[in-house]
Write a protein that holds these residues in place. Structure first.
Motif, PDB file in Angstrom:
ATOM      1  N   ASN A  80       0.635  -1.161  -0.038  1.00 30.67           N
ATOM      2  CA  ASN A  80       0.194   0.095   0.140  1.00 30.67           C
ATOM      3  C   ASN A  80       0.908   1.454   0.049  1.00 30.67           C
ATOM      4  OD1 ASN A  80       1.029  -0.007   2.601  1.00 30.67           O
ATOM      5  ND2 ASN A  80      -0.902  -0.659   3.442  1.00 30.67           N
ATOM      6  N   ALA A  81       2.099   0.980  -0.293  1.00 30.72           N
ATOM      7  CA  ALA A  81       2.780   2.165  -0.180  1.00 30.72           C
ATOM      8  C   ALA A  81       3.173   3.062  -1.514  1.00 30.72           C
ATOM      9  CB  ALA A  81       4.330   1.858   0.386  1.00 30.72           C
ATOM     10  N   TYR A  82       2.289   2.689  -2.434  1.00 23.91           N
ATOM     11  CA  TYR A  82       2.703   3.337  -3.893  1.00 23.91           C
ATOM     12  C   TYR A  82       1.706   4.680  -3.729  1.00 23.91           C
ATOM     13  CZ  TYR A  82      -1.663   0.699  -4.672  1.00 23.91           C
ATOM     14  OH  TYR A  82      -2.895   0.066  -4.406  1.00 23.91           O
ATOM     15  N   LYS A  83       1.804   5.570  -4.609  1.00 28.22           N
ATOM     16  CA  LYS A  83       1.168   6.687  -4.876  1.00 28.22           C
ATOM     17  C   LYS A  83      -0.171   6.297  -5.709  1.00 28.22           C
ATOM     18  CE  LYS A  83       3.875  10.743  -4.937  1.00 28.22           C
ATOM     19  NZ  LYS A  83       4.623  11.714  -5.821  1.00 28.22           N
ATOM     20  N   LYS A  84      -0.060   5.937  -7.096  1.00 31.05           N
ATOM     21  CA  LYS A  84      -1.226   5.363  -7.708  1.00 31.05           C
ATOM     22  C   LYS A  84      -0.899   4.455  -8.809  1.00 31.05           C
ATOM     23  CE  LYS A  84      -4.246   8.016 -10.880  1.00 31.05           C
ATOM     24  NZ  LYS A  84      -4.456   9.475 -11.439  1.00 31.05           N
ATOM     25  N   ILE A  85      -1.949   3.690  -9.106  1.00 29.89           N
ATOM     26  CA  ILE A  85      -1.863   2.490 -10.119  1.00 29.89           C
ATOM     27  C   ILE A  85      -2.291   3.192 -11.249  1.00 29.89           C
ATOM     28  CG2 ILE A  85      -2.734   0.175 -10.676  1.00 29.89           C
ATOM     29  CD1 ILE A  85      -2.121  -0.677  -8.005  1.00 29.89           C
ATOM     30  N   PHE A  86      -1.587   2.817 -12.455  1.00 24.04           N
ATOM     31  CA  PHE A  86      -2.129   3.088 -13.978  1.00 24.04           C
ATOM     32  C   PHE A  86      -2.101   1.589 -14.532  1.00 24.04           C
ATOM     33  CE2 PHE A  86      -0.140   7.090 -12.606  1.00 24.04           C
ATOM     34  CZ  PHE A  86      -0.978   7.926 -12.998  1.00 24.04           C
ATOM     35  N   THR A  87      -2.811   1.658 -15.407  1.00 24.22           N
ATOM     36  CA  THR A  87      -3.120   0.425 -16.376  1.00 24.22           C
ATOM     37  C   THR A  87      -2.640   0.838 -17.596  1.00 24.22           C
ATOM     38  OG1 THR A  87      -5.398   0.425 -16.888  1.00 24.22           O
ATOM     39  CG2 THR A  87      -4.630  -0.902 -14.996  1.00 24.22           C
ATOM     40  N   LEU A  88      -1.899   0.096 -18.287  1.00 26.07           N
ATOM     41  CA  LEU A  88      -1.441   0.150 -19.698  1.00 26.07           C
ATOM     42  C   LEU A  88      -1.004  -1.091 -20.606  1.00 26.07           C
ATOM     43  CD1 LEU A  88      -0.030   2.199 -21.823  1.00 26.07           C
ATOM     44  CD2 LEU A  88       2.023   1.531 -20.882  1.00 26.07           C
ATOM     45  N   SER A  89      -2.169  -1.221 -21.492  1.00 21.81           N
ATOM     46  CA  SER A  89      -1.989  -2.281 -22.414  1.00 21.81           C
ATOM     47  C   SER A  89      -0.898  -2.174 -23.302  1.00 21.81           C
ATOM     48  CB  SER A  89      -3.488  -2.526 -23.295  1.00 21.81           C
ATOM     49  OG  SER A  89      -4.433  -2.969 -22.487  1.00 21.81           O
ATOM     50  N   ASN A  90      -0.229  -3.725 -23.585  1.00 21.89           N
ATOM     51  CA  ASN A  90       0.895  -3.302 -24.350  1.00 21.89           C
ATOM     52  C   ASN A  90       0.167  -3.363 -25.959  1.00 21.89           C
ATOM     53  OD1 ASN A  90       3.108  -3.919 -22.782  1.00 21.89           O
ATOM     54  ND2 ASN A  90       2.654  -6.097 -22.719  1.00 21.89           N
ATOM     55  N   PHE A  99      -0.655   2.386 -27.590  1.00 24.88           N
ATOM     56  CA  PHE A  99       0.210   2.346 -26.471  1.00 24.88           C
ATOM     57  C   PHE A  99       1.025   3.485 -26.259  1.00 24.88           C
ATOM     58  CE2 PHE A  99       4.708   1.404 -25.039  1.00 24.88           C
ATOM     59  CZ  PHE A  99       4.651   0.667 -24.177  1.00 24.88           C
ATOM     60  N   GLU A 100       1.436   4.258 -27.240  1.00 25.14           N
ATOM     61  CA  GLU A 100       2.615   5.196 -27.118  1.00 25.14           C
ATOM     62  C   GLU A 100       1.383   6.418 -26.685  1.00 25.14           C
ATOM     63  OE1 GLU A 100       5.497   5.405 -30.717  1.00 25.14           O
ATOM     64  OE2 GLU A 100       3.318   5.533 -31.274  1.00 25.14           O
ATOM     65  N   THR A 101       0.207   6.551 -27.229  1.00 22.92           N
ATOM     66  CA  THR A 101      -0.686   7.734 -26.525  1.00 22.92           C
ATOM     67  C   THR A 101      -1.235   7.483 -25.046  1.00 22.92           C
ATOM     68  OG1 THR A 101      -1.688   8.080 -28.949  1.00 22.92           O
ATOM     69  CG2 THR A 101      -3.106   8.754 -26.993  1.00 22.92           C
ATOM     70  N   ASN A 102      -1.397   6.049 -24.660  1.00 27.67           N
ATOM     71  CA  ASN A 102      -1.688   5.906 -23.281  1.00 27.67           C
ATOM     72  C   ASN A 102      -0.472   6.224 -22.413  1.00 27.67           C
ATOM     73  OD1 ASN A 102      -4.214   5.338 -24.158  1.00 27.67           O
ATOM     74  ND2 ASN A 102      -3.917   3.243 -24.375  1.00 27.67           N
ATOM     75  N   LEU A 103       0.716   5.554 -22.960  1.00 26.79           N
ATOM     76  CA  LEU A 103       1.928   6.080 -22.014  1.00 26.79           C
ATOM     77  C   LEU A 103       2.336   7.398 -21.783  1.00 26.79           C
ATOM     78  CD1 LEU A 103       4.372   5.008 -20.420  1.00 26.79           C
ATOM     79  CD2 LEU A 103       5.410   4.765 -22.642  1.00 26.79           C
ATOM     80  N   ILE A 104       2.143   8.265 -22.844  1.00 25.45           N
ATOM     81  CA  ILE A 104       2.397   9.671 -22.833  1.00 25.45           C
ATOM     82  C   ILE A 104       1.145  10.288 -21.764  1.00 25.45           C
ATOM     83  CG2 ILE A 104       2.254  11.844 -24.060  1.00 25.45           C
ATOM     84  CD1 ILE A 104       3.356  10.308 -26.559  1.00 25.45           C
ATOM     85  N   GLY A 105       0.035   9.700 -21.778  1.00 25.26           N
ATOM     86  CA  GLY A 105      -1.029  10.241 -21.073  1.00 25.26           C
ATOM     87  C   GLY A 105      -0.866  10.039 -19.511  1.00 25.26           C
ATOM     88  N   ILE A 106      -0.378   8.752 -19.398  1.00 29.34           N
ATOM     89  CA  ILE A 106       0.286   8.822 -18.018  1.00 29.34           C
ATOM     90  C   ILE A 106       1.349   9.555 -17.423  1.00 29.34           C
ATOM     91  CG2 ILE A 106       1.459   6.763 -16.489  1.00 29.34           C
ATOM     92  CD1 ILE A 106      -0.142   4.605 -18.162  1.00 29.34           C
ATOM     93  N   PHE A 107       2.209   9.754 -18.168  1.00 35.14           N
ATOM     94  CA  PHE A 107       3.139  10.829 -17.822  1.00 35.14           C
ATOM     95  C   PHE A 107       2.797  12.036 -17.656  1.00 35.14           C
ATOM     96  CE2 PHE A 107       6.506   7.787 -20.079  1.00 35.14           C
ATOM     97  CZ  PHE A 107       6.832   7.143 -18.691  1.00 35.14           C
ATOM     98  N   HIS A 108       1.819  12.639 -18.481  1.00 39.66           N
ATOM     99  CA  HIS A 108       1.051  13.808 -18.325  1.00 39.66           C
ATOM    100  C   HIS A 108       0.284  14.013 -16.986  1.00 39.66           C
ATOM    101  CE1 HIS A 108       2.591  16.157 -21.558  1.00 39.66           C
ATOM    102  NE2 HIS A 108       2.064  15.238 -22.415  1.00 39.66           N
ATOM    103  N   ASP A 109      -0.440  12.818 -16.817  1.00 38.92           N
ATOM    104  CA  ASP A 109      -1.164  12.741 -15.606  1.00 38.92           C
ATOM    105  C   ASP A 109      -0.479  12.977 -14.270  1.00 38.92           C
ATOM    106  OD1 ASP A 109      -4.309  11.975 -14.675  1.00 38.92           O
ATOM    107  OD2 ASP A 109      -2.755  10.869 -13.300  1.00 38.92           O
TER     108      ASP A 109
END
Length: 368
Positions: A161-171, A358-368
């Motif tokens: 439980n020590a993490y900040k947030k969980i993101f999901t990213l399909s390959n 994949f690229e769009t979703n990964l960039i979105g995670i970094f922006h979030d």
């Protein structure tokens, strides 16, 4: 507008495995490099697939080298975000834990975000093993963002439980065949359906299920079904068992071993295949299944990791053990081996698992 600076510490090929394939995709991503100021550090630990999981002095020196490369890159580049391909257990976990103190200290004096990308599953098993494992895992993921391959893997983190947030990213992958060529190939393949071709494409280990497919070949021996095996051997015992099984069960005319394949050779096997057999006992989000869908090839697989999300009833059959796998195969011959299913598999790939998504979703995670 000033771009955020990202330091990405990740696996790349060689050796070629799932995490390395994704690492190669990220490093070569034009979108990533356009959106962010990126620097990459390769995690070097094994020269070949056979070396994975084994300790030697060469690996020790690679860890020391990796430690100092990260140290100097943090000091010189001063990133806003740090991306790391994390391991879940074994010597690799303790290596990662040691490395993590570099960016944990860096984040104390710099406003930076950390992202751990997990390409496998097994955290729950590891932390359930001892209180020490649980403590060290919580220490490792403290105040970092976790990237998982699907929502089905979130339950793997119930005890930590020590993490900040969980993101999901399909390959996602880049398709190796265009729509026009695919449609022509599918029409030709099913117009000339004189023999069914079943493909096994993975590392040749019992954990990945090559022995299950051999049992399937034994079960269907004498029928007009050809089995194609392609991949690396991880042990001489597996290789010996494979060829002895073929000899002892008179499967020479039913089974072909192609060795390790890539590029055009791999594409040709997918183009020829009517079904991918993937009875892996331990997978989180296998890229081989995505590749299969991209070529319009349905899949029969075991219920592991994210596979129930990757496949639906129109693109594959998911079973729990060998007996069900054999029954599921018989069912697949009736419901999946046809032109409509092949076209649907391609549509499913295009909707969910392309490189662009994949690229769009990964960039979105970094922006979030």
């Amino acid at each position: 507008m000033k771009r955020s600076k990202i330091l990405l510490i990740l696996h790349q090929s060689p050796p070629l495995h799932g995490a390395a394939k994704v690492g190669d995709i990220i490093v070569s991503s034009k979108k990533m490099n356009n959106f962010f100021d990126c620097r990459f550090i390769k995690i070097e630990s094994s020269k070949t697939i056979k070396d994975i999981g084994k300790f030697n002095m060469y690996k020790f020196f690679l860890v020391i080298s990796l430690y100092f490369r990260i140290f100097f890159m943090l000091a010189k580049f001063r990133p806003n975000k740090i991306y790391f391909t994390a391991s879940i257990h074994g010597a690799a976990f303790f290596r990662d834990l040691l490395l993590s103190f570099l960016w944990k200290f860096y984040c104390l004096i710099n406003d930076a975000q950390v992202f751990y990308h997990y390409h496998t599953k097994g955290i729950d098993n590891f932390v359930s093993g001892s209180k020490v494992n649980l403590f060290l895992t919580n220490l490792f993921i403290r105040n970092v963002n976790v990237i998982l391959l699907s929502k089905l893997l979130v339950k793997d983190f119930e005890k930590v439980n020590a993490y900040k947030k969980i993101f999901t990213l399909s390959n996602g992958i880049e398709s190796q065949i265009n729509e026009f060529s695919l449609e022509n190939n599918i029409k030709r393949k099913y117009e000339e359906l004189s023999q069914i071709h079943v493909l096994y494409l993975s590392q040749l280990t019992k954990e990945k299920g090559y022995d299950e497919v051999l049992e399937l070949a034994k079960h269907t021996s004498g029928r007009n079904i050809r089995y194609h095996f392609a991949g690396h051997w991880q042990s001489p015992n597996d290789e010996k068992h494979f060829f002895e099984f073929i000899k002892n069960n008179n499967l020479t005319h039913d089974v072909t071993y192609h060795g390790y394949v890539s590029g055009i050779k791999k594409d040709n096997l997918f183009n020829k295949a009517h079904l991918l057999a993937y009875p892996s006992r331990n997978d989180a989000f296998p890229l081989t299944i995505i590749e299969s869908l991209s070529f319009g090839v349905p899949v029969i697989a075991f219920n592991q990791g994210s596979i129930p999300i990757m496949l639906d009833e129109r693109s594959g059959i998911i079973e729990k053990d060998l007996i069900d796998f054999i029954h599921g195969f018989e069912k697949s011959l009736m419901s999946l081996i046809n032109e409509n299913t092949a076209m649907y598999c391609r549509k499913r790939f295009s909707k969910h698992f392309t490189l662009e998504k994949f690229e769009t979703n990964l960039i979105g995670i970094f922006h979030d």
